[in-house]
Write an enzyme that holds these catalytic residues in place. Structure first.
Site, PDB file in Angstrom:
ATOM      1  N   GLU A  91       0.571  -1.089   0.136  1.00  0.00           N
ATOM      2  CA  GLU A  91      -0.186  -0.217  -0.037  1.00  0.00           C
ATOM      3  C   GLU A  91       0.837   1.317   0.120  1.00  0.00           C
ATOM      4  O   GLU A  91       2.052   1.320   0.988  1.00  0.00           O
ATOM      5  CB  GLU A  91      -1.179   0.098   1.582  1.00  0.00           C
ATOM      6  CG  GLU A  91      -1.405  -0.895   1.279  1.00  0.00           C
ATOM      7  CD  GLU A  91      -2.650  -1.257   2.889  1.00  0.00           C
ATOM      8  OE1 GLU A  91      -2.946  -2.514   2.655  1.00  0.00           O
ATOM      9  OE2 GLU A  91      -2.285  -0.759   3.267  1.00  0.00           O
ATOM     10  N   CYS A 104       3.164   8.162   1.374  1.00  0.00           N
ATOM     11  CA  CYS A 104       3.672   7.377   1.982  1.00  0.00           C
ATOM     12  C   CYS A 104       4.795   5.840   1.773  1.00  0.00           C
ATOM     13  O   CYS A 104       3.908   5.800   1.084  1.00  0.00           O
ATOM     14  CB  CYS A 104       3.331   7.255   3.480  1.00  0.00           C
ATOM     15  SG  CYS A 104       4.143   6.018   4.185  1.00  0.00           S
ATOM     16  N   CYS A 111       7.533  -6.978   6.956  1.00  0.00           N
ATOM     17  CA  CYS A 111       8.745  -7.004   7.564  1.00  0.00           C
ATOM     18  C   CYS A 111       9.650  -7.744   9.037  1.00  0.00           C
ATOM     19  O   CYS A 111       8.613  -8.318   9.844  1.00  0.00           O
ATOM     20  CB  CYS A 111       8.628  -5.294   8.852  1.00  0.00           C
ATOM     21  SG  CYS A 111       9.661  -4.995   9.366  1.00  0.00           S
ATOM     22  N   CYS A 115       8.095  -5.245  15.390  1.00  0.00           N
ATOM     23  CA  CYS A 115       8.576  -3.941  16.904  1.00  0.00           C
ATOM     24  C   CYS A 115       6.913  -4.060  16.945  1.00  0.00           C
ATOM     25  O   CYS A 115       5.787  -5.244  16.644  1.00  0.00           O
ATOM     26  CB  CYS A 115       8.607  -3.264  15.732  1.00  0.00           C
ATOM     27  SG  CYS A 115       9.910  -2.128  15.269  1.00  0.00           S
ATOM     28  N   CYS A 118       3.492  -2.602  16.258  1.00  0.00           N
ATOM     29  CA  CYS A 118       3.332  -2.977  14.277  1.00  0.00           C
ATOM     30  C   CYS A 118       2.806  -3.678  13.995  1.00  0.00           C
ATOM     31  O   CYS A 118       2.975  -4.944  14.175  1.00  0.00           O
ATOM     32  CB  CYS A 118       5.036  -2.091  14.324  1.00  0.00           C
ATOM     33  SG  CYS A 118       4.700  -1.857  11.999  1.00  0.00           S
ATOM     34  N   GLY A 164       7.783  -2.420   6.349  1.00  0.00           N
ATOM     35  CA  GLY A 164       8.857  -2.685   6.011  1.00  0.00           C
ATOM     36  C   GLY A 164      10.167  -1.853   6.491  1.00  0.00           C
ATOM     37  O   GLY A 164       9.656  -0.757   7.146  1.00  0.00           O
ATOM     38  N   GLU A 165      11.314  -2.053   6.738  1.00  0.00           N
ATOM     39  CA  GLU A 165      12.506  -1.680   7.265  1.00  0.00           C
ATOM     40  C   GLU A 165      13.603  -0.995   5.750  1.00  0.00           C
ATOM     41  O   GLU A 165      14.039  -2.238   5.485  1.00  0.00           O
ATOM     42  CB  GLU A 165      13.202  -2.116   7.589  1.00  0.00           C
ATOM     43  CG  GLU A 165      14.528  -1.526   8.581  1.00  0.00           C
ATOM     44  CD  GLU A 165      14.704  -0.669   8.816  1.00  0.00           C
ATOM     45  OE1 GLU A 165      14.215  -0.421   9.574  1.00  0.00           O
ATOM     46  OE2 GLU A 165      15.086   0.589   8.577  1.00  0.00           O
ATOM     47  N   SER A 196      12.635   6.325   7.329  1.00  0.00           N
ATOM     48  CA  SER A 196      12.273   6.249   8.577  1.00  0.00           C
ATOM     49  C   SER A 196      12.592   4.892   8.985  1.00  0.00           C
ATOM     50  O   SER A 196      12.487   3.932   8.174  1.00  0.00           O
ATOM     51  CB  SER A 196      10.751   6.212   8.892  1.00  0.00           C
ATOM     52  OG  SER A 196      10.669   5.526  10.218  1.00  0.00           O
ATOM     53  N   SER A 218      12.584   5.514  14.214  1.00  0.00           N
ATOM     54  CA  SER A 218      11.797   4.958  15.230  1.00  0.00           C
ATOM     55  C   SER A 218      11.793   4.547  16.596  1.00  0.00           C
ATOM     56  O   SER A 218      12.680   3.500  16.483  1.00  0.00           O
ATOM     57  CB  SER A 218      11.103   3.617  14.324  1.00  0.00           C
ATOM     58  OG  SER A 218      10.587   4.061  13.407  1.00  0.00           O
ATOM     59  N   LEU A 219      11.803   6.172  17.957  1.00  0.00           N
ATOM     60  CA  LEU A 219      12.668   5.512  18.319  1.00  0.00           C
ATOM     61  C   LEU A 219      11.614   5.052  19.539  1.00  0.00           C
ATOM     62  O   LEU A 219      12.290   3.618  20.272  1.00  0.00           O
ATOM     63  CB  LEU A 219      13.058   7.066  19.479  1.00  0.00           C
ATOM     64  CG  LEU A 219      13.942   6.757  20.414  1.00  0.00           C
ATOM     65  CD1 LEU A 219      15.659   6.904  20.055  1.00  0.00           C
ATOM     66  CD2 LEU A 219      14.024   8.253  20.423  1.00  0.00           C
ATOM     67  N   HIS A 220      10.727   5.511  19.817  1.00  0.00           N
ATOM     68  CA  HIS A 220       9.556   5.158  20.754  1.00  0.00           C
ATOM     69  C   HIS A 220       9.611   4.475  22.498  1.00  0.00           C
ATOM     70  O   HIS A 220       8.534   3.927  22.668  1.00  0.00           O
ATOM     71  CB  HIS A 220       8.965   3.700  20.192  1.00  0.00           C
ATOM     72  CG  HIS A 220       8.674   3.887  18.560  1.00  0.00           C
ATOM     73  ND1 HIS A 220       7.660   4.516  18.016  1.00  0.00           N
ATOM     74  CD2 HIS A 220       9.121   3.085  17.804  1.00  0.00           C
ATOM     75  CE1 HIS A 220       7.777   4.823  16.776  1.00  0.00           C
ATOM     76  NE2 HIS A 220       8.446   3.695  16.243  1.00  0.00           N
ATOM     77  N   ASN A 295      -2.518   3.993  17.179  1.00  0.00           N
ATOM     78  CA  ASN A 295      -3.533   3.358  16.996  1.00  0.00           C
ATOM     79  C   ASN A 295      -4.168   1.613  16.749  1.00  0.00           C
ATOM     80  O   ASN A 295      -3.087   0.832  16.034  1.00  0.00           O
ATOM     81  CB  ASN A 295      -3.427   3.294  15.067  1.00  0.00           C
ATOM     82  CG  ASN A 295      -3.611   4.861  14.405  1.00  0.00           C
ATOM     83  OD1 ASN A 295      -4.983   5.230  14.621  1.00  0.00           O
ATOM     84  ND2 ASN A 295      -3.030   5.309  13.888  1.00  0.00           N
ATOM     85  N   CYS A 338      -1.344   5.412  10.461  1.00  0.00           N
ATOM     86  CA  CYS A 338      -0.178   4.613  10.981  1.00  0.00           C
ATOM     87  C   CYS A 338      -0.057   3.376  12.188  1.00  0.00           C
ATOM     88  O   CYS A 338      -0.843   3.356  12.323  1.00  0.00           O
ATOM     89  CB  CYS A 338       0.867   5.900  11.372  1.00  0.00           C
ATOM     90  SG  CYS A 338       2.635   4.758  11.887  1.00  0.00           S
TER      91      CYS A 338
HETATM   92  S1  SF4 Z   1       7.505  -0.573  12.553  1.00  0.00           S
HETATM   93 FE1  SF4 Z   1       8.808  -0.511  11.299  1.00  0.00          FE
HETATM   94  S2  SF4 Z   1      10.525  -2.083  11.756  1.00  0.00           S
HETATM   95 FE2  SF4 Z   1       8.913  -2.228  13.309  1.00  0.00          FE
HETATM   96  S3  SF4 Z   1       7.622  -3.951  12.532  1.00  0.00           S
HETATM   97 FE3  SF4 Z   1       7.446  -1.912  11.646  1.00  0.00          FE
HETATM   98  S4  SF4 Z   1       7.348  -1.729   9.401  1.00  0.00           S
HETATM   99 FE4  SF4 Z   1       8.823  -3.174  10.787  1.00  0.00          FE
END
Ligand code: SF4
Length: 364
Positions: A91, A104, A111, A115, A118, A164-165, A196, A218-220, A295, A338
């Protein structure tokens, strides 16, 4: 199999034409046709000599991923689902704002980094996208959106923040970034293209050398204990190494800053002491923060921080002089917000109900 010219950046296309015994300026012409004009038919590339067009028709193609569906939300957010084979779609989401239009873009199908908050990470990893499949997302969106009445492109910014990363698909992503920046293609400025990453330290250094676009991380989490839990790659590249990589990156882009993305998870990372730890962590990194209200998705196990918690967190960062934005939730009605990008891809029943099927009509 024919060579897909959409896989090439300008340097690679120039090399390809040279190997064919053709003049290298042809590469610029073909880049222009493919990316600026959205053309995938060599016969329509009228300033290319007929003989070369015939040669290209026999050996090459401009193969964009096919479009499975497109959708528009009431707030102007648009989403395209592109077919990347094996029953999978990726997408691409366009988010209109007053002063910019941001696309985006995804870099992988699924991925591998898992995380915890996610929905893409929960699906697991399928495969890397090719350069053509990455730039094909911009190709489709650009074709659909066109230019403004002032003849400016509607898509002014690209963020590699979809599925994805991106740095785990390094070569294909860097080629696609180079096409985005190329004046013969999309001509986007380096600062308007943001990648990112969840923090693959060696690849951050490689990106700095290869194509230092704007960097978001993506620190979080404000400390290793929390980050180990919610962003597992942190066990390999802990925060001290990540912060050092951010500082090194800015040596290649000295007037830039790092954007730290921080998803606000109720009771996990959203307390005032976390905000103070965060300030300490980034004390010598020029940066701004983007707070992302979580979300929730089915069985995520996490909740969205309260508005009060987000406000208090933001104020602590702002009082210390940091620039903070809180991401607006956009496109909720088409699941483009997101963390929901991949959530529905495999739920074909729901997708068929919700998405406007355009394949049959053959038009956008
Ligand atoms: S936040 Fe990004 S790196 Fe982490 S699982 Fe999701 S898509 Fe992959």
């Amino acid at each position: 199999m024919k060579t897909n010219l959409l896989d090439f950046n300008l340097a690679q296309l120039t090399e390809h034409f040279a190997a064919m015994g053709e003049k290298t300026f042809r590469a610029k012409q073909v880049m222009h046709w493919m990316h600026q004009m959205g053309e995938d038919d060599f016969d329509a590339m009228t300033d290319i000599a007929k003989a070369l067009r015939a040669k290209l028709l026999a050996s090459a193609e401009v193969r964009v991923p096919s479009l499975m569906a497109a959708q528009e939300a009431s707030d102007g957010t648009r989403k395209w689902l592109l077919d990347v084979g094996t029953g999978n779609g990726v997408e691409t989401v366009f988010i209109p704002e007053d002063d910019r239009g941001t696309l985006c873009v995804s870099s992988q199908v699924g991925c591998a980094l898992e995380c915890k908050f996610c929905s893409t990470g929960r699906q697991g990893f399928n495969r890397n996208l090719s350069t053509a499949e990455i730039i094909g997302q911009l190709w489709w969106a650009n074709k659909a959106m066109g230019v403004t009445p002032k003849n400016e492109r509607v898509i002014s910014n690209v963020v590699m923040m979809g599925m994805g990363e991106p740095l785990a698909n390094f070569d294909n992503v860097v080629s696609a970034l180079q096409i985005m920046l190329d004046d013969h293609a999309y001509g986007l400025s380096r600062r308007r293209v943001t990648l990112s990453t969840s923090g693959l330290v060696p690849q951050i250094d490689r990106l700095a050398a290869a194509c230092p676009v704007a960097l978001a991380v993506s620190l979080h989490a404000p400390n290793d204990a929390i980050r180990d839990e919610i962003v597992p790659i942190n066990k390999k590249y802990p925060l001290s190494e990540l912060m050092a990589a951010c500082r090194r990156y800015l040596e290649f882009a000295p007037r830039d800053f790092i954007t730290f993305e921080y998803v606000m998870l109720d009771g996990v990372n959203d307390r005032p002491e976390h905000a103070r730890q965060l300030l300490q962590l980034v004390r010598d990194v020029p940066c701004k923060f983007n707070l992302i209200p979580f979300n929730p998705f089915p069985n995520s196990g996490y909740g969205r921080s309260s508005n009060n918690a987000i406000r208090a967190f933001r104020e602590i960062l702002q009082d210390a002089g940091r620039v903070v934005t809180v991401r607006k939730t956009r496109g909720d009605d088409i699941d483009a917000a997101c963390g929901q990008l991949a959530g529905q891809v495999q739920d074909k029943t729901r997708r068929q109900e919700k998405w406007i099927r355009i394949a049959e009509s053959g038009s956008e």
